[in-house]
Design a protein around this motif. Structure first.
Motif, PDB file in Angstrom:
ATOM      1  N   ASN A  60       0.974  -0.921   0.047  1.00  0.00           N
ATOM      2  CA  ASN A  60       0.030  -0.195   0.259  1.00  0.00           C
ATOM      3  C   ASN A  60       0.598   0.924   0.220  1.00  0.00           C
ATOM      4  O   ASN A  60       0.230   1.951  -0.731  1.00  0.00           O
ATOM      5  CB  ASN A  60      -1.494   0.051   1.211  1.00  0.00           C
ATOM      6  N   ILE A  61       1.923   1.602   0.608  1.00  0.00           N
ATOM      7  CA  ILE A  61       2.740   2.789   0.340  1.00  0.00           C
ATOM      8  C   ILE A  61       4.053   3.074  -0.664  1.00  0.00           C
ATOM      9  O   ILE A  61       4.306   1.882  -1.102  1.00  0.00           O
ATOM     10  CB  ILE A  61       3.488   2.348   2.245  1.00  0.00           C
ATOM     11  N   PRO A  62       4.192   4.146  -0.804  1.00  0.00           N
ATOM     12  CA  PRO A  62       5.171   4.277  -1.033  1.00  0.00           C
ATOM     13  C   PRO A  62       6.812   3.847  -0.121  1.00  0.00           C
ATOM     14  O   PRO A  62       6.284   4.547   0.861  1.00  0.00           O
ATOM     15  CB  PRO A  62       5.241   5.264  -2.229  1.00  0.00           C
ATOM     16  N   PHE A  63       7.894   4.036  -0.968  1.00  0.00           N
ATOM     17  CA  PHE A  63       8.863   3.230  -0.393  1.00  0.00           C
ATOM     18  C   PHE A  63       9.886   4.485  -0.590  1.00  0.00           C
ATOM     19  O   PHE A  63       9.858   5.210  -1.812  1.00  0.00           O
ATOM     20  CB  PHE A  63       9.228   1.838  -0.730  1.00  0.00           C
ATOM     21  N   PHE A  64      10.773   5.025   0.561  1.00  0.00           N
ATOM     22  CA  PHE A  64      11.339   5.961   0.603  1.00  0.00           C
ATOM     23  C   PHE A  64      12.586   5.932   1.424  1.00  0.00           C
ATOM     24  O   PHE A  64      13.133   4.888   2.119  1.00  0.00           O
ATOM     25  CB  PHE A  64      10.497   6.903   1.658  1.00  0.00           C
ATOM     26  N   GLU A  65      13.931   6.459   0.912  1.00  0.00           N
ATOM     27  CA  GLU A  65      14.925   6.246   1.048  1.00  0.00           C
ATOM     28  C   GLU A  65      15.827   7.494   1.458  1.00  0.00           C
ATOM     29  O   GLU A  65      15.941   8.467  -0.137  1.00  0.00           O
ATOM     30  CB  GLU A  65      15.566   5.456   0.674  1.00  0.00           C
ATOM     31  N   CYS A  66      16.545   8.168   2.074  1.00  0.00           N
ATOM     32  CA  CYS A  66      17.716   8.896   2.700  1.00  0.00           C
ATOM     33  C   CYS A  66      18.873   9.223   2.928  1.00  0.00           C
ATOM     34  O   CYS A  66      18.656   8.132   3.513  1.00  0.00           O
ATOM     35  CB  CYS A  66      16.638   9.886   2.755  1.00  0.00           C
ATOM     36  N   PRO A  67      19.571   9.472   3.516  1.00  0.00           N
ATOM     37  CA  PRO A  67      20.575   9.499   3.428  1.00  0.00           C
ATOM     38  C   PRO A  67      20.325  10.018   5.293  1.00  0.00           C
ATOM     39  O   PRO A  67      21.213   9.072   6.253  1.00  0.00           O
ATOM     40  CB  PRO A  67      21.774  10.412   3.336  1.00  0.00           C
ATOM     41  N   ASP A  68      19.432  10.035   5.948  1.00  0.00           N
ATOM     42  CA  ASP A  68      18.760  10.232   7.334  1.00  0.00           C
ATOM     43  C   ASP A  68      17.715   9.304   7.249  1.00  0.00           C
ATOM     44  O   ASP A  68      16.967   9.244   7.183  1.00  0.00           O
ATOM     45  CB  ASP A  68      18.348  12.035   7.277  1.00  0.00           C
ATOM     46  N   LYS A  69      18.759   8.473   8.181  1.00  0.00           N
ATOM     47  CA  LYS A  69      18.825   7.483   8.581  1.00  0.00           C
ATOM     48  C   LYS A  69      17.365   7.670   9.739  1.00  0.00           C
ATOM     49  O   LYS A  69      16.321   6.490  10.005  1.00  0.00           O
ATOM     50  CB  LYS A  69      19.327   6.307   9.141  1.00  0.00           C
ATOM     51  N   GLN A  70      17.308   8.599  10.585  1.00  0.00           N
ATOM     52  CA  GLN A  70      16.354   8.852  11.633  1.00  0.00           C
ATOM     53  C   GLN A  70      14.960   9.153  11.236  1.00  0.00           C
ATOM     54  O   GLN A  70      13.869   8.904  11.552  1.00  0.00           O
ATOM     55  CB  GLN A  70      16.870  10.046  12.741  1.00  0.00           C
ATOM     56  N   LEU A  71      15.076  10.510  10.399  1.00  0.00           N
ATOM     57  CA  LEU A  71      14.192  11.213   9.183  1.00  0.00           C
ATOM     58  C   LEU A  71      13.553   9.127   8.861  1.00  0.00           C
ATOM     59  O   LEU A  71      12.022   9.534   8.854  1.00  0.00           O
ATOM     60  CB  LEU A  71      14.227  12.296   8.389  1.00  0.00           C
ATOM     61  N   GLU A  72      14.383   8.750   8.553  1.00  0.00           N
ATOM     62  CA  GLU A  72      13.690   7.128   7.450  1.00  0.00           C
ATOM     63  C   GLU A  72      13.210   6.701   8.130  1.00  0.00           C
ATOM     64  O   GLU A  72      11.375   6.151   7.542  1.00  0.00           O
ATOM     65  CB  GLU A  72      14.416   6.842   6.190  1.00  0.00           C
ATOM     66  N   GLU A  73      13.492   6.332   8.760  1.00  0.00           N
ATOM     67  CA  GLU A  73      12.761   5.725   9.797  1.00  0.00           C
ATOM     68  C   GLU A  73      11.077   6.049  10.977  1.00  0.00           C
ATOM     69  O   GLU A  73      10.838   5.121  10.396  1.00  0.00           O
ATOM     70  CB  GLU A  73      13.885   5.524  11.353  1.00  0.00           C
ATOM     71  N   THR A  74      11.501   7.589  10.580  1.00  0.00           N
ATOM     72  CA  THR A  74      10.236   8.080  11.048  1.00  0.00           C
ATOM     73  C   THR A  74       9.167   7.915  10.432  1.00  0.00           C
ATOM     74  O   THR A  74       7.876   7.363  10.233  1.00  0.00           O
ATOM     75  CB  THR A  74      10.800   9.661  11.290  1.00  0.00           C
ATOM     76  N   TYR A  75       9.456   8.010   9.094  1.00  0.00           N
ATOM     77  CA  TYR A  75       8.353   7.685   7.810  1.00  0.00           C
ATOM     78  C   TYR A  75       8.268   6.572   7.873  1.00  0.00           C
ATOM     79  O   TYR A  75       6.745   6.378   7.681  1.00  0.00           O
ATOM     80  CB  TYR A  75       9.103   7.571   6.893  1.00  0.00           C
TER      81      TYR A  75
END
Length: 542
Positions: A60-75
């Motif tokens: 169901n969701i869009p997948f997201f990746e970025c260098p900020d792993k904390q923000l990625e985890e929050t997503y």
């Protein structure tokens, strides 16, 4: 064939397209869900329990990746919490705000206060059935609870349909959205300024400073005020109805709604703008003279007009945004304060009402402010805010969604109101030992605010940071609010938009995704845009 069956087939076909065209592997993010499950005390199960969370989210969701792993985890954490609130009822699916039943909720434990946030966030789920049902519930089965709290329903519906390409809204939904708008005009219109009033608590903002003052000279709970919130919501709904009725072929009615919106805009700028504070404020309803001025206090709700692109684009209004970066204004380590820090009634209290909007940081208000800021960065030229400001505030917002356990371990957490200086979840700290009695039932019971569904985050990543700007037109607009010197790479994959799978990725060196350097947009796996730098792209859809 039943609608739900057709929708399932459509989702499966979209999943197949993603499998063929993906840049990201969904399995790379399963560890987040496994970790959330392992750390969770699953007190209140609804339609998708923890043991089914990954299967549901993967589909169901869009997948997201970025260098900020904390923000990625929050997503991923916020998608994990959102699915907890999907509730199946005899009236179809609804979205809850609190997981435990609370006495101030309506049917099926629903509350309209954060419902618009539910639509903005949930519009990115592939399965549109949940929010279709949810709007049908509000318009057909919720009764008086539809307007118990402020709820910008027409705007929220337009935001949802702009992602799912429902160009023409059914006549049933459209007519009931119109009736709801007219009902707000009848019950909350005021005569002097021809604007709209709301009680602070019915805005979901108890103990706001910008209203009545009680006999002790302190802010009073439960006042009626001509507030930037309700008037912006009415403006947003009028604008949305203008679009919805035009798409339905009624040009005359569309013109009427847009005229009403223009009138609200003029009166908000004329009456709620404080020349001395350079900010939008609240006029208490008992200030019944024509020259009544807003109360002399800046509150974070003064940014809500930009959530709907209401203010004119000039420095007179735009400079209000300086207050967001000022530590005497709203700037604080764990999120913007709800009242300016310099004001004498600013408070972060652990006494009296557990939910106060006179100082603490609220994810609800932070989400509104970030949505408004993204609008400024996309639609305004005269403002002191920058992409860097948005990026930094998103980082603060992500960082605030944490809780440190008694054993010293820090885990993702979303609750009600935050101490803006320590990150403590105020209402949780208080309710855990309320007058010597933990988790009182009349306050909602054990862990009332845990996984609180009262704000957006994923939408702010998708439509803000990555920059998909949904439209009812047959086009895809992407305007990232990220600079090349902030992230070397990012990818947003598996986005269902207008019936197509969208992939957006940036690779500064070309080594991360092995697809060359630069900024790329794919539709159903086919490259439709490439540039060496991050820049706005506008693509017509076939």
């Amino acid at each position: 064939m039943k609608f739900a069956t057709c929708l399932y087939i459509f989702i499966v076909s979209c999943t197949a397209i993603f499998a063929q065209s993906k840049v990201l592997s969904s399995a790379s993010f399963k560890h987040y869900i496994d970790s959330f499950n392992a750390n969770d005390d699953e007190l209140y199960k609804q339609f998708v329990p923890n043991n089914q969370a990954w299967t549901f989210l993967e589909n169901n969701i869009p997948f997201f990746e970025c260098p900020d792993k904390q923000l990625e985890e929050t997503y991923y954490f916020r998608w994990w919490t959102y699915r907890k609130h999907i509730k199946q009822t005899p009236s179809g699916f609804v979205i809850s705000e609190f997981l435990p039943d609370v006495s101030w909720a309506g049917k099926y434990n629903t509350i309209s206060c954060a419902a618009s946030h539910h639509f903005y966030e949930g519009r990115w789920l592939h399965n549109s059935l949940f929010l279709n049902d949810y709007m049908h519930f509000w318009l057909n089965d919720a009764g008086d609870n539809l307007r118990r709290y402020s709820f910008w329903s027409a705007d929220a519906w337009l935001a949802f349909t702009s992602v799912h390409n429902s160009v023409t809204t059914s006549q049933d939904i459209l007519s009931k959205l119109e009736k709801n708008y007219e009902a707000w005009k009848e019950t909350h219109g005021e005569q002097v300024h021809n604007l709209y009033w709301q009680v602070d608590g019915a805005d979901g903002m108890e103990v706001s400073v910008g209203g009545q003052i009680d006999n002790n000279g302190l802010p009073a709970h439960g006042y009626k005020g001509i507030r930037p919130t309700i008037n912006s919501y009415m403006y947003g709904d009028a604008r949305a109805l203008g679009t919805l009725t035009l798409n339905a072929g009624n040009k005359q009615l569309s013109k009427q709604y847009l005229s009403e919106a223009a009138d609200i805009k003029h009166k908000v700028q004329q009456n709620l703008w404080s020349d001395s504070l350079h900010f939008f404020g609240t006029i208490p309803l008992d200030k019944d003279t024509d020259d009544a001025k807003p109360m002399p206090v800046r509150e974070l709700i003064g940014f809500v007009p930009w959530y709907f692109n209401l203010p004119d684009d000039n420095n007179i209004y735009g400079n209000a945004w300086l207050q967001l970066k000022d530590t005497s204004g709203f700037n604080a380590p764990y999120g913007p304060t709800t009242c300016e820090r310099r004001h004498k009634y600013f408070s972060v209290a652990y006494t009296d009402h557990e939910c106060q909007w006179n100082g603490p940081s609220w994810p609800y208000a932070t989400a509104q402010t970030l949505t408004a800021m993204a609008n400024v960065l996309n639609n305004y030229k005269n403002s002191p805010v920058t992409k860097k400001d948005y990026f930094e505030l998103m980082g603060i917002y992500s960082n605030s969604q944490r809780r440190t356990l008694d054993n010293g371990k820090t885990i993702p957490w979303i609750d009600e109101n935050l101490n803006p200086f320590t990150g403590d979840w105020i209402s949780r700290t208080r309710l855990a030992n309320w007058n010597g009695s933990p988790w009182p039932k009349d306050k909602g019971g054990k862990e009332r605010g845990k996984d609180y569904n009262h704000s957006t985050f994923c939408d702010l990543v998708i439509s803000g940071l990555i920059g998909i700007r949904p439209s009812t037109d047959n086009k895809l607009i992407v305007h990232p609010l990220i600079s090349e010197d902030q992230w070397d790479y990012f990818c947003l994959d598996n986005v269902l938009y207008h019936g197509k799978i969208i992939t957006i990725f940036f690779d500064k060196t070309g080594k991360k995704y092995s697809r060359g350097k630069g900024f790329n947009i794919l539709i159903n796996g086919k490259q439709v845009h490439h540039s060496t730098s991050l820049q706005k792209a506008e693509i017509m859809l076939n």
